[in-house]
Scaffold this motif. Structure first.
Motif, PDB file in Angstrom:
ATOM      1  N   PRO A  16       0.818  -1.221   0.000  1.00 44.14           N
ATOM      2  CA  PRO A  16       0.000   0.000   0.000  1.00 44.14           C
ATOM      3  C   PRO A  16       0.852   1.272   0.000  1.00 44.14           C
ATOM      4  N   LEU A  17       0.390   2.262  -0.755  1.00 43.87           N
ATOM      5  CA  LEU A  17       1.044   3.563  -0.784  1.00 43.87           C
ATOM      6  C   LEU A  17       0.500   4.492   0.304  1.00 43.87           C
ATOM      7  N   GLN A  18      -0.634   4.106   0.893  1.00 48.81           N
ATOM      8  CA  GLN A  18      -1.231   4.883   1.970  1.00 48.81           C
ATOM      9  C   GLN A  18      -1.694   3.935   3.061  1.00 48.81           C
ATOM     10  N   ILE A  19      -1.654   4.404   4.286  1.00 44.99           N
ATOM     11  CA  ILE A  19      -2.125   3.612   5.425  1.00 44.99           C
ATOM     12  C   ILE A  19      -3.598   3.292   5.222  1.00 44.99           C
ATOM     13  N   GLY A  20      -3.952   2.044   5.478  1.00 44.20           N
ATOM     14  CA  GLY A  20      -5.335   1.611   5.366  1.00 44.20           C
ATOM     15  C   GLY A  20      -5.744   1.125   3.984  1.00 44.20           C
ATOM     16  N   MET A  21      -4.858   1.252   3.014  1.00 41.96           N
ATOM     17  CA  MET A  21      -5.156   0.773   1.663  1.00 41.96           C
ATOM     18  C   MET A  21      -4.710  -0.686   1.537  1.00 41.96           C
ATOM     19  N   PRO A  22      -5.360  -1.448   0.664  1.00 41.12           N
ATOM     20  CA  PRO A  22      -4.958  -2.850   0.476  1.00 41.12           C
ATOM     21  C   PRO A  22      -3.740  -2.968  -0.439  1.00 41.12           C
ATOM     22  N   ASP A  23      -3.146  -4.152  -0.444  1.00 46.32           N
ATOM     23  CA  ASP A  23      -2.114  -4.471  -1.431  1.00 46.32           C
ATOM     24  C   ASP A  23      -2.748  -4.378  -2.814  1.00 46.32           C
ATOM     25  N   LEU A  24      -1.903  -4.156  -3.817  1.00 50.80           N
ATOM     26  CA  LEU A  24      -2.404  -4.006  -5.171  1.00 50.80           C
ATOM     27  C   LEU A  24      -1.687  -5.002  -6.085  1.00 50.80           C
ATOM     28  N   PRO A  25      -2.410  -5.998  -6.617  1.00 49.85           N
ATOM     29  CA  PRO A  25      -1.763  -6.949  -7.536  1.00 49.85           C
ATOM     30  C   PRO A  25      -1.448  -6.269  -8.866  1.00 49.85           C
ATOM     31  N   LEU A  26      -0.168  -6.253  -9.213  1.00 50.98           N
ATOM     32  CA  LEU A  26       0.293  -5.607 -10.432  1.00 50.98           C
ATOM     33  C   LEU A  26       1.207  -6.546 -11.198  1.00 50.98           C
ATOM     34  N   LYS A  27       1.676  -6.085 -12.322  1.00 54.65           N
ATOM     35  CA  LYS A  27       2.687  -6.770 -13.110  1.00 54.65           C
ATOM     36  C   LYS A  27       3.858  -5.817 -13.287  1.00 54.65           C
ATOM     37  N   MET A  28       5.038  -6.382 -13.478  1.00 44.47           N
ATOM     38  CA  MET A  28       6.238  -5.586 -13.691  1.00 44.47           C
ATOM     39  C   MET A  28       6.579  -5.617 -15.178  1.00 44.47           C
TER      40      MET A  28
END
Length: 170
Positions: A128-140
């Motif tokens: 998360p980039l902010q407190i309280g936000m979930p993980d974000l499934p991404l691709k590289m």
């Protein structure tokens, strides 16, 4: 960087990314003191119209954000900025994208593919980039070639510890 310049960049960021994909204003401004981080603005008539937010590491470069002011999108400026950035690099360039499962995500992947990036097949979770936000499934995605599993693992460790400030075992 002057506060007014940062404010212009953050306004473009807010217009370009959903909350889960950006830091808070204070969190983004705090990055300016990190020696590995830099903002590359594109200025026209004394106004910032686009920017790259990048991390520079000994092994690779990482594009955290690229955004163009909504009023000038579609002009090719984003591609020009990214092309200039990768052209000046002697190191691989990495960036994160949403998996190409929606029309807009697929267009984004295609945009980077046209610039010479490769979609890596490894699973990747953005903390998360902010407190309280979930993980974000991404691709590289990587330029100029795909990553080996070993290189991907090392790069992921660097991103987790330096960019996202989480444990390597995340």
């Amino acid at each position: 960087m002057q506060d007014s310049q940062f404010d212009q960049i953050y306004a473009i960021m807010e217009a370009s990314f959903p909350e889960i994909e950006r830091r808070t204003y204070a969190g983004a401004k705090e990055l300016l003191s990190d020696p590995n981080y830099r903002l590359i603005p594109e200025v026209e008539d004394n106004k910032i119209i686009a920017f790259l937010a990048v991390w520079e590491f000994p092994m690779f470069r990482f594009v955290e954000h690229i955004a163009v002011d909504p009023g000038v999108r579609g002009s090719g400026l984003g591609g020009k900025l990214m092309t200039a950035y990768i052209a000046e690099s002697l190191k691989p360039v990495l960036l994160e994208v949403e998996p190409p499962t929606t029309d807009i995500a697929e267009r984004r992947v295609n945009f980077y593919t046209r610039l010479g990036f490769h979609l890596n097949d490894f699973d990747y979770m953005q903390p998360p980039l902010q407190i309280g936000m979930p993980d974000l499934p991404l691709k590289m995605m990587s330029y100029p070639q795909t990553l080996t599993e070993a290189t991907f693992s090392v790069c992921k460790d660097i991103l987790y510890t330096k960019v996202y400030k989480v444990a390597r075992t995340y």
